[in-house]
Motif scaffolding. Structure first.
Motif, PDB file in Angstrom:
ATOM      1  N   GLU A 128       0.830  -1.214   0.000  1.00 53.46           N
ATOM      2  CA  GLU A 128       0.000   0.000   0.000  1.00 53.46           C
ATOM      3  C   GLU A 128       0.860   1.257   0.000  1.00 53.46           C
ATOM      4  O   GLU A 128       0.617   2.200  -0.775  1.00 53.46           O
ATOM      5  CB  GLU A 128      -0.956   0.002   1.189  1.00 53.46           C
ATOM      6  CG  GLU A 128      -1.906   1.186   1.182  1.00 53.46           C
ATOM      7  CD  GLU A 128      -2.914   1.156   2.329  1.00 53.46           C
ATOM      8  OE1 GLU A 128      -3.629   2.162   2.510  1.00 53.46           O
ATOM      9  OE2 GLU A 128      -2.987   0.124   3.036  1.00 53.46           O
ATOM     10  N   LYS A 129       1.894   1.286   0.847  1.00 53.99           N
ATOM     11  CA  LYS A 129       2.727   2.496   0.896  1.00 53.99           C
ATOM     12  C   LYS A 129       3.616   2.614  -0.343  1.00 53.99           C
ATOM     13  O   LYS A 129       3.913   3.729  -0.784  1.00 53.99           O
ATOM     14  CB  LYS A 129       3.548   2.546   2.182  1.00 53.99           C
ATOM     15  CG  LYS A 129       4.495   1.400   2.430  1.00 53.99           C
ATOM     16  CD  LYS A 129       5.136   1.580   3.807  1.00 53.99           C
ATOM     17  CE  LYS A 129       5.996   0.380   4.175  1.00 53.99           C
ATOM     18  NZ  LYS A 129       6.563   0.522   5.545  1.00 53.99           N
ATOM     19  N   ILE A 130       4.023   1.483  -0.920  1.00 56.54           N
ATOM     20  CA  ILE A 130       4.796   1.556  -2.171  1.00 56.54           C
ATOM     21  C   ILE A 130       3.919   2.101  -3.289  1.00 56.54           C
ATOM     22  O   ILE A 130       4.336   2.976  -4.054  1.00 56.54           O
ATOM     23  CB  ILE A 130       5.373   0.169  -2.547  1.00 56.54           C
ATOM     24  CG1 ILE A 130       6.382  -0.297  -1.493  1.00 56.54           C
ATOM     25  CG2 ILE A 130       6.047   0.234  -3.925  1.00 56.54           C
ATOM     26  CD1 ILE A 130       6.864  -1.724  -1.692  1.00 56.54           C
ATOM     27  N   GLU A 131       2.691   1.608  -3.387  1.00 58.36           N
ATOM     28  CA  GLU A 131       1.764   2.105  -4.406  1.00 58.36           C
ATOM     29  C   GLU A 131       1.471   3.596  -4.217  1.00 58.36           C
ATOM     30  O   GLU A 131       1.396   4.351  -5.198  1.00 58.36           O
ATOM     31  CB  GLU A 131       0.458   1.313  -4.363  1.00 58.36           C
ATOM     32  CG  GLU A 131       0.578  -0.113  -4.862  1.00 58.36           C
ATOM     33  CD  GLU A 131      -0.679  -0.934  -4.619  1.00 58.36           C
ATOM     34  OE1 GLU A 131      -0.732  -2.076  -5.102  1.00 58.36           O
ATOM     35  OE2 GLU A 131      -1.600  -0.432  -3.935  1.00 58.36           O
ATOM     36  N   LYS A 132       1.338   4.015  -2.978  1.00 59.34           N
ATOM     37  CA  LYS A 132       1.094   5.430  -2.701  1.00 59.34           C
ATOM     38  C   LYS A 132       2.269   6.281  -3.186  1.00 59.34           C
ATOM     39  O   LYS A 132       2.074   7.340  -3.801  1.00 59.34           O
ATOM     40  CB  LYS A 132       0.868   5.633  -1.202  1.00 59.34           C
ATOM     41  CG  LYS A 132       0.546   7.066  -0.813  1.00 59.34           C
ATOM     42  CD  LYS A 132       0.285   7.185   0.690  1.00 59.34           C
ATOM     43  CE  LYS A 132      -0.019   8.622   1.087  1.00 59.34           C
ATOM     44  NZ  LYS A 132      -0.261   8.734   2.563  1.00 59.34           N
ATOM     45  N   GLN A 133       3.497   5.805  -2.946  1.00 52.46           N
ATOM     46  CA  GLN A 133       4.671   6.537  -3.401  1.00 52.46           C
ATOM     47  C   GLN A 133       4.766   6.522  -4.926  1.00 52.46           C
ATOM     48  O   GLN A 133       5.162   7.512  -5.549  1.00 52.46           O
ATOM     49  CB  GLN A 133       5.934   5.922  -2.787  1.00 52.46           C
ATOM     50  CG  GLN A 133       7.216   6.677  -3.087  1.00 52.46           C
ATOM     51  CD  GLN A 133       7.235   8.070  -2.497  1.00 52.46           C
ATOM     52  OE1 GLN A 133       6.650   8.324  -1.437  1.00 52.46           O
ATOM     53  NE2 GLN A 133       7.916   8.991  -3.167  1.00 52.46           N
ATOM     54  N   MET A 134       4.380   5.410  -5.540  1.00 53.15           N
ATOM     55  CA  MET A 134       4.355   5.329  -7.008  1.00 53.15           C
ATOM     56  C   MET A 134       3.410   6.372  -7.599  1.00 53.15           C
ATOM     57  O   MET A 134       3.731   7.027  -8.595  1.00 53.15           O
ATOM     58  CB  MET A 134       3.950   3.929  -7.466  1.00 53.15           C
ATOM     59  CG  MET A 134       4.996   2.854  -7.220  1.00 53.15           C
ATOM     60  SD  MET A 134       4.387   1.179  -7.610  1.00 53.15           S
ATOM     61  CE  MET A 134       4.231   1.262  -9.409  1.00 53.15           C
ATOM     62  N   ARG A 135       2.240   6.530  -6.975  1.00 52.93           N
ATOM     63  CA  ARG A 135       1.274   7.519  -7.474  1.00 52.93           C
ATOM     64  C   ARG A 135       1.830   8.940  -7.352  1.00 52.93           C
ATOM     65  O   ARG A 135       1.564   9.792  -8.203  1.00 52.93           O
ATOM     66  CB  ARG A 135      -0.059   7.372  -6.732  1.00 52.93           C
ATOM     67  CG  ARG A 135      -0.847   6.136  -7.154  1.00 52.93           C
ATOM     68  CD  ARG A 135      -2.262   6.165  -6.614  1.00 52.93           C
ATOM     69  NE  ARG A 135      -2.309   5.876  -5.200  1.00 52.93           N
ATOM     70  CZ  ARG A 135      -2.401   4.658  -4.675  1.00 52.93           C
ATOM     71  NH1 ARG A 135      -2.452   3.607  -5.472  1.00 52.93           N
ATOM     72  NH2 ARG A 135      -2.432   4.497  -3.357  1.00 52.93           N
ATOM     73  N   LYS A 136       2.609   9.187  -6.292  1.00 50.04           N
ATOM     74  CA  LYS A 136       3.256  10.496  -6.158  1.00 50.04           C
ATOM     75  C   LYS A 136       4.240  10.745  -7.298  1.00 50.04           C
ATOM     76  O   LYS A 136       4.326  11.861  -7.832  1.00 50.04           O
ATOM     77  CB  LYS A 136       3.991  10.583  -4.813  1.00 50.04           C
ATOM     78  CG  LYS A 136       3.098  10.699  -3.596  1.00 50.04           C
ATOM     79  CD  LYS A 136       3.939  10.826  -2.333  1.00 50.04           C
ATOM     80  CE  LYS A 136       3.075  10.941  -1.088  1.00 50.04           C
ATOM     81  NZ  LYS A 136       3.908  11.031   0.147  1.00 50.04           N
ATOM     82  N   ILE A 137       4.991   9.717  -7.658  1.00 48.65           N
ATOM     83  CA  ILE A 137       5.967   9.854  -8.745  1.00 48.65           C
ATOM     84  C   ILE A 137       5.258  10.073 -10.075  1.00 48.65           C
ATOM     85  O   ILE A 137       5.690  10.886 -10.900  1.00 48.65           O
ATOM     86  CB  ILE A 137       6.877   8.605  -8.796  1.00 48.65           C
ATOM     87  CG1 ILE A 137       7.703   8.501  -7.515  1.00 48.65           C
ATOM     88  CG2 ILE A 137       7.791   8.644 -10.024  1.00 48.65           C
ATOM     89  CD1 ILE A 137       8.416   7.167  -7.338  1.00 48.65           C
ATOM     90  N   VAL A 138       4.161   9.378 -10.288  1.00 49.40           N
ATOM     91  CA  VAL A 138       3.367   9.576 -11.507  1.00 49.40           C
ATOM     92  C   VAL A 138       2.860  11.014 -11.559  1.00 49.40           C
ATOM     93  O   VAL A 138       2.998  11.705 -12.579  1.00 49.40           O
ATOM     94  CB  VAL A 138       2.187   8.580 -11.564  1.00 49.40           C
ATOM     95  CG1 VAL A 138       1.203   8.965 -12.658  1.00 49.40           C
ATOM     96  CG2 VAL A 138       2.699   7.160 -11.796  1.00 49.40           C
TER      97      VAL A 138
END
Length: 267
Positions: A128-138
């Motif tokens: 969940e936290k990795i996906e959240k960080q991925m969305r920030k990068i996007v």
């Protein structure tokens, strides 16, 4: 004689898929060609093929060429979404877990993976936290910037960062091969990775229709004599509708397997 005049005028002739030929200044990029055709086209293209070889839209074209523009919605575009999602996941993991080494991360059928070297194990609770960080990068909308480095500089850089697996990969590349580095973001703050490319223009082109699926062990370079790495698998699609349909398909397949197993075991 006409071709000679074209070169003397520092122009290149670009043959489009329909056979039409357009003349551009030498050094025109795929994005420049797309913009010259229509603004709407420029918004949906993510790569270009130049004489059959897929390339970044930012690559200068310096010779007469046959080209085709690749749209995000195409099959080739989907593969690029997955490839770039792997790189975005790797940046997210290193941001959250700084001591982690990144190794290899390709696109695969229905998704992508990346292998990591880390002392502590990953678990699905990290997703969940990795996906959240991925969305920030996007959402950051950083450009994928292609750079070509001297071999010694690349090895020294990755060794200096403690990225021993990346340094080993570079050392094993053919001596005459360009060392391509892609920077996610501009300047010194950009996150760097070794990659042949190509990539889409920006991180935002990946979209947010992705999901991390599982973590598994994987030997470095597939050799059981080498270190065991941690492989995080993900899936990525062009839009949320496609992602939801894929996840539903997986759930239905799992339910069928459970029903079949229950029947075989007379449960």
């Amino acid at each position: 004689m006409e071709a000679l005049d074209t070169k003397q005028n520092n122009m290149v002739q670009i043959t489009l898929p329909d056979g039409a030929v357009r003349e551009y200044a030498c050094g025109i990029t795929g994005m420049g060609i797309a913009e010259s055709i229509s603004k709407s086209l420029a918004k949906v293209v993510v790569a270009i093929t130049i004489d059959g070889e897929i390339s970044d839209l930012s690559l200068p074209i310096e010779a007469d060429s046959s080209i085709a523009l690749i749209k995000r919605e195409s099959d080739e575009g989907l593969e690029m979404i997955r490839h770039d999602a792997a790189h975005i996941m790797a940046e997210a993991v290193q941001t959250l877990f700084p001591a982690t080494q990144v190794t290899i991360g390709p696109s695969i059928e229905n998704g992508f993976y990346y292998d990591f070297a880390r002392d502590e194990p990953f678990s699905s609770s990290d997703f969940e936290k990795i996906e959240k960080q991925m969305r920030k990068i996007v959402e950051r909308n950083s450009k994928f910037v292609r750079e070509v480095w001297p071999r010694d500089k690349a090895i020294e850089f990755f060794r200096g960062k403690g990225e021993l697996y990346k340094a080993e990969l570079i050392e094993d590349l053919p001596a005459d091969e360009d060392i391509k580095i892609y920077r996610q973001g501009e300047g010194e703050e950009g996150w760097l990775d070794l990659c042949r490319g190509p990539h889409m223009p920006t991180t935002k082109h990946v979209g947010t229709a992705f999901k991390l699926m599982k973590v598994a062990g994987a030997y470095w370079r597939g050799d059981s004599n080498n270190a065991m790495l941690q492989r995080i698998y993900g899936t990525a699609w062009r839009n949320q509708k496609e992602l939801d349909a894929y996840l539903t398909q997986l759930e239905e397949a799992e339910a069928r397997d459970h029903r079949k197993l229950g029947k075989e075991m007379e449960l």
